[in-house]
Design a protein around this motif. Structure first.
Motif, PDB file in Angstrom:
ATOM      1  N   LYS A  84       0.870  -1.186   0.000  1.00  0.00           N
ATOM      2  CA  LYS A  84       0.000   0.000   0.000  1.00  0.00           C
ATOM      3  C   LYS A  84       0.903   1.231   0.000  1.00  0.00           C
ATOM      4  CE  LYS A  84      -3.900   0.421   1.007  1.00  0.00           C
ATOM      5  NZ  LYS A  84      -5.277   0.503   0.642  1.00  0.00           N
ATOM      6  N   PRO A  85       1.214   1.800  -1.163  1.00  0.00           N
ATOM      7  CA  PRO A  85       2.158   2.923  -1.219  1.00  0.00           C
ATOM      8  C   PRO A  85       1.829   4.089  -0.281  1.00  0.00           C
ATOM      9  CG  PRO A  85       1.855   2.051  -3.410  1.00  0.00           C
ATOM     10  CD  PRO A  85       0.844   1.351  -2.511  1.00  0.00           C
ATOM     11  N   SER A  86       0.574   4.435  -0.140  1.00  0.00           N
ATOM     12  CA  SER A  86       0.242   5.562   0.756  1.00  0.00           C
ATOM     13  C   SER A  86       0.573   5.217   2.207  1.00  0.00           C
ATOM     14  CB  SER A  86      -1.232   5.950   0.623  1.00  0.00           C
ATOM     15  OG  SER A  86      -2.075   4.868   0.998  1.00  0.00           O
ATOM     16  N   HIS A  87       0.385   3.969   2.602  1.00  0.00           N
ATOM     17  CA  HIS A  87       0.721   3.541   3.959  1.00  0.00           C
ATOM     18  C   HIS A  87       2.237   3.463   4.140  1.00  0.00           C
ATOM     19  CE1 HIS A  87      -3.463   1.471   4.560  1.00  0.00           C
ATOM     20  NE2 HIS A  87      -3.543   2.704   4.085  1.00  0.00           N
ATOM     21  N   PHE A  88       2.924   3.002   3.105  1.00  0.00           N
ATOM     22  CA  PHE A  88       4.392   2.958   3.124  1.00  0.00           C
ATOM     23  C   PHE A  88       4.940   4.345   3.425  1.00  0.00           C
ATOM     24  CE2 PHE A  88       8.523   3.478   1.235  1.00  0.00           C
ATOM     25  CZ  PHE A  88       9.174   2.257   1.313  1.00  0.00           C
ATOM     26  N   PHE A 132       6.860   5.198   7.028  1.00  0.00           N
ATOM     27  CA  PHE A 132       8.286   5.485   7.057  1.00  0.00           C
ATOM     28  C   PHE A 132       8.574   6.961   7.320  1.00  0.00           C
ATOM     29  CE2 PHE A 132       8.445   1.269   5.115  1.00  0.00           C
ATOM     30  CZ  PHE A 132       9.321   0.684   6.019  1.00  0.00           C
ATOM     31  N   GLU A 133       7.659   7.852   6.950  1.00  0.00           N
ATOM     32  CA  GLU A 133       7.867   9.257   7.301  1.00  0.00           C
ATOM     33  C   GLU A 133       7.809   9.429   8.815  1.00  0.00           C
ATOM     34  OE1 GLU A 133       6.082  13.687   6.420  1.00  0.00           O
ATOM     35  OE2 GLU A 133       5.707  12.099   4.969  1.00  0.00           O
ATOM     36  N   TYR A 134       6.848   8.773   9.465  1.00  0.00           N
ATOM     37  CA  TYR A 134       6.759   8.857  10.916  1.00  0.00           C
ATOM     38  C   TYR A 134       7.947   8.156  11.577  1.00  0.00           C
ATOM     39  CZ  TYR A 134       4.503   9.191  15.485  1.00  0.00           C
ATOM     40  OH  TYR A 134       4.215   9.481  16.799  1.00  0.00           O
ATOM     41  N   HIS A 135       8.302   6.994  11.083  1.00  0.00           N
ATOM     42  CA  HIS A 135       9.468   6.270  11.592  1.00  0.00           C
ATOM     43  C   HIS A 135      10.708   7.143  11.514  1.00  0.00           C
ATOM     44  CE1 HIS A 135      13.128   3.880  10.956  1.00  0.00           C
ATOM     45  NE2 HIS A 135      12.619   3.066  11.866  1.00  0.00           N
ATOM     46  N   ASP A 136      10.939   7.753  10.361  1.00  0.00           N
ATOM     47  CA  ASP A 136      12.137   8.569  10.175  1.00  0.00           C
ATOM     48  C   ASP A 136      12.129   9.791  11.094  1.00  0.00           C
ATOM     49  OD1 ASP A 136      12.804   6.719   8.258  1.00  0.00           O
ATOM     50  OD2 ASP A 136      12.407   8.041   6.561  1.00  0.00           O
ATOM     51  N   ALA A 137      10.970  10.387  11.297  1.00  0.00           N
ATOM     52  CA  ALA A 137      10.883  11.541  12.196  1.00  0.00           C
ATOM     53  C   ALA A 137      11.262  11.136  13.611  1.00  0.00           C
ATOM     54  CB  ALA A 137       9.478  12.134  12.166  1.00  0.00           C
ATOM     55  N   ILE A 138      10.788   9.983  14.052  1.00  0.00           N
ATOM     56  CA  ILE A 138      11.109   9.510  15.400  1.00  0.00           C
ATOM     57  C   ILE A 138      12.607   9.232  15.527  1.00  0.00           C
ATOM     58  CG2 ILE A 138      10.850   7.548  16.984  1.00  0.00           C
ATOM     59  CD1 ILE A 138       7.905   7.422  16.080  1.00  0.00           C
ATOM     60  N   ASP A 198       8.694  11.168  22.978  1.00  0.00           N
ATOM     61  CA  ASP A 198       9.302  10.278  21.991  1.00  0.00           C
ATOM     62  C   ASP A 198       9.256   8.817  22.426  1.00  0.00           C
ATOM     63  OD1 ASP A 198       9.732  12.538  20.497  1.00  0.00           O
ATOM     64  OD2 ASP A 198      11.914  12.442  20.569  1.00  0.00           O
ATOM     65  N   ILE A 199       9.410   8.558  23.710  1.00  0.00           N
ATOM     66  CA  ILE A 199       9.253   7.184  24.199  1.00  0.00           C
ATOM     67  C   ILE A 199       7.849   6.689  23.847  1.00  0.00           C
ATOM     68  CG2 ILE A 199       9.020   5.783  26.305  1.00  0.00           C
ATOM     69  CD1 ILE A 199      11.319   7.582  27.492  1.00  0.00           C
ATOM     70  N   GLY A 200       6.850   7.500  24.146  1.00  0.00           N
ATOM     71  CA  GLY A 200       5.472   7.130  23.809  1.00  0.00           C
ATOM     72  C   GLY A 200       5.266   6.967  22.314  1.00  0.00           C
ATOM     73  N   SER A 201       5.895   7.818  21.526  1.00  0.00           N
ATOM     74  CA  SER A 201       5.755   7.726  20.068  1.00  0.00           C
ATOM     75  C   SER A 201       6.351   6.437  19.522  1.00  0.00           C
ATOM     76  CB  SER A 201       6.434   8.929  19.398  1.00  0.00           C
ATOM     77  OG  SER A 201       5.771  10.121  19.721  1.00  0.00           O
ATOM     78  N   VAL A 202       7.528   6.059  20.019  1.00  0.00           N
ATOM     79  CA  VAL A 202       8.154   4.808  19.579  1.00  0.00           C
ATOM     80  C   VAL A 202       7.263   3.625  19.959  1.00  0.00           C
ATOM     81  CG1 VAL A 202      10.121   3.239  19.901  1.00  0.00           C
ATOM     82  CG2 VAL A 202      10.511   5.707  19.649  1.00  0.00           C
ATOM     83  N   VAL A 203       6.794   3.615  21.189  1.00  0.00           N
ATOM     84  CA  VAL A 203       5.945   2.513  21.661  1.00  0.00           C
ATOM     85  C   VAL A 203       4.674   2.428  20.817  1.00  0.00           C
ATOM     86  CG1 VAL A 203       4.583   1.664  23.612  1.00  0.00           C
ATOM     87  CG2 VAL A 203       6.901   2.538  23.989  1.00  0.00           C
ATOM     88  N   ALA A 204       4.038   3.556  20.565  1.00  0.00           N
ATOM     89  CA  ALA A 204       2.798   3.566  19.784  1.00  0.00           C
ATOM     90  C   ALA A 204       3.033   3.090  18.357  1.00  0.00           C
ATOM     91  CB  ALA A 204       2.189   4.968  19.790  1.00  0.00           C
ATOM     92  N   LEU A 205       4.079   3.620  17.711  1.00  0.00           N
ATOM     93  CA  LEU A 205       4.346   3.222  16.328  1.00  0.00           C
ATOM     94  C   LEU A 205       4.649   1.735  16.230  1.00  0.00           C
ATOM     95  CD1 LEU A 205       4.746   3.933  13.340  1.00  0.00           C
ATOM     96  CD2 LEU A 205       7.154   4.372  13.876  1.00  0.00           C
TER      97      LEU A 205
END
Length: 188
Positions: free
Chosen positions: A45-49, A53-59, A157-164
């Motif tokens: 799913k390109p839109s999900h990709f 990964f944009e959120y992953h990279d930001a974290i 950021d701890i919460g963001s990593v856990v959530a993602l």
């Protein structure tokens, strides 16, 4: 990209993907020496990709947390969630970033058995609470992290990593994303 990257959905052909996704996958493949299966799977799913990964990279790129700490969180959460892909892939990254060959297995099975600093123990205790019983997280949990020395931004950021990675673990399970063989020996 290999057809065995995931078992429950078709893996797209690299040539059929939008140019930006092809470029990202080719870049990751060049950097790692192989294509991590999560890239092949999320390309379904390109839109999900792009969003994932944009959120992953930001974290990863914009956090005051050390990369080793981010990987510690991912491996601990992935162990709680029984996510083989993330335990194996991020366990390899943890071994590399922490230069600690046994730490990933300790965190994946029971972080309380690992030789950790008190701040890291508090961080991982919080990660498990947020993963297993998110409705019970309250101000006392945040205060414990502050007392352990984490800043407000680091707690976010701890919460963001856990959530993602709770999301990522569930998608890996749904799709049956399989660990690349290369991850099993990386950093050993």
């Amino acid at each position: 990209m290999t057809d065995d990257a995931m078992g429950n959905f078709p893996v797209p052909e690299l040539s059929d993907l939008p140019e930006d996704i092809k470029e990202r996958i080719e870049s990751e493949t060049e950097r790692a020496g192989f294509t991590p299966n999560v890239f092949s799977a999320f390309a379904y799913k390109p839109s999900h990709f792009r969003a994932f990964f944009e959120y992953h990279d930001a974290i990863v790129d914009e956090s005051p947390l050390e990369r080793e700490e981010i990987e510690m969180l991912i491996v601990t959460v992935s162990g709680v969630n029984d996510c083989l892909y993330c335990v194996v892939a991020h366990g390899a990254l943890l071994r590399v970033y922490a230069d600690a060959p046994k730490l990933a297995e300790q965190l994946a099975t029971n972080h309380r058995s690992a030789d950790l600093s008190e701040p890291h123990r508090a961080m991982l205790d919080f990660a498990v609470t947020l993963t297993e019983t998110p409705g019970k997280v309250d101000e006392r949990d945040l205060e414990r992290l502050r007392e352990a020395g984490f800043s407000t931004e680091e707690i976010w950021d701890i919460g963001s990593v856990v959530a993602l990675f709770n999301l990522s673990n569930r998608m890996a399970t749904l799709a049956d994303i399989r660990p690349n063989e290369e991850f099993y020996t990386l950093g050993r």
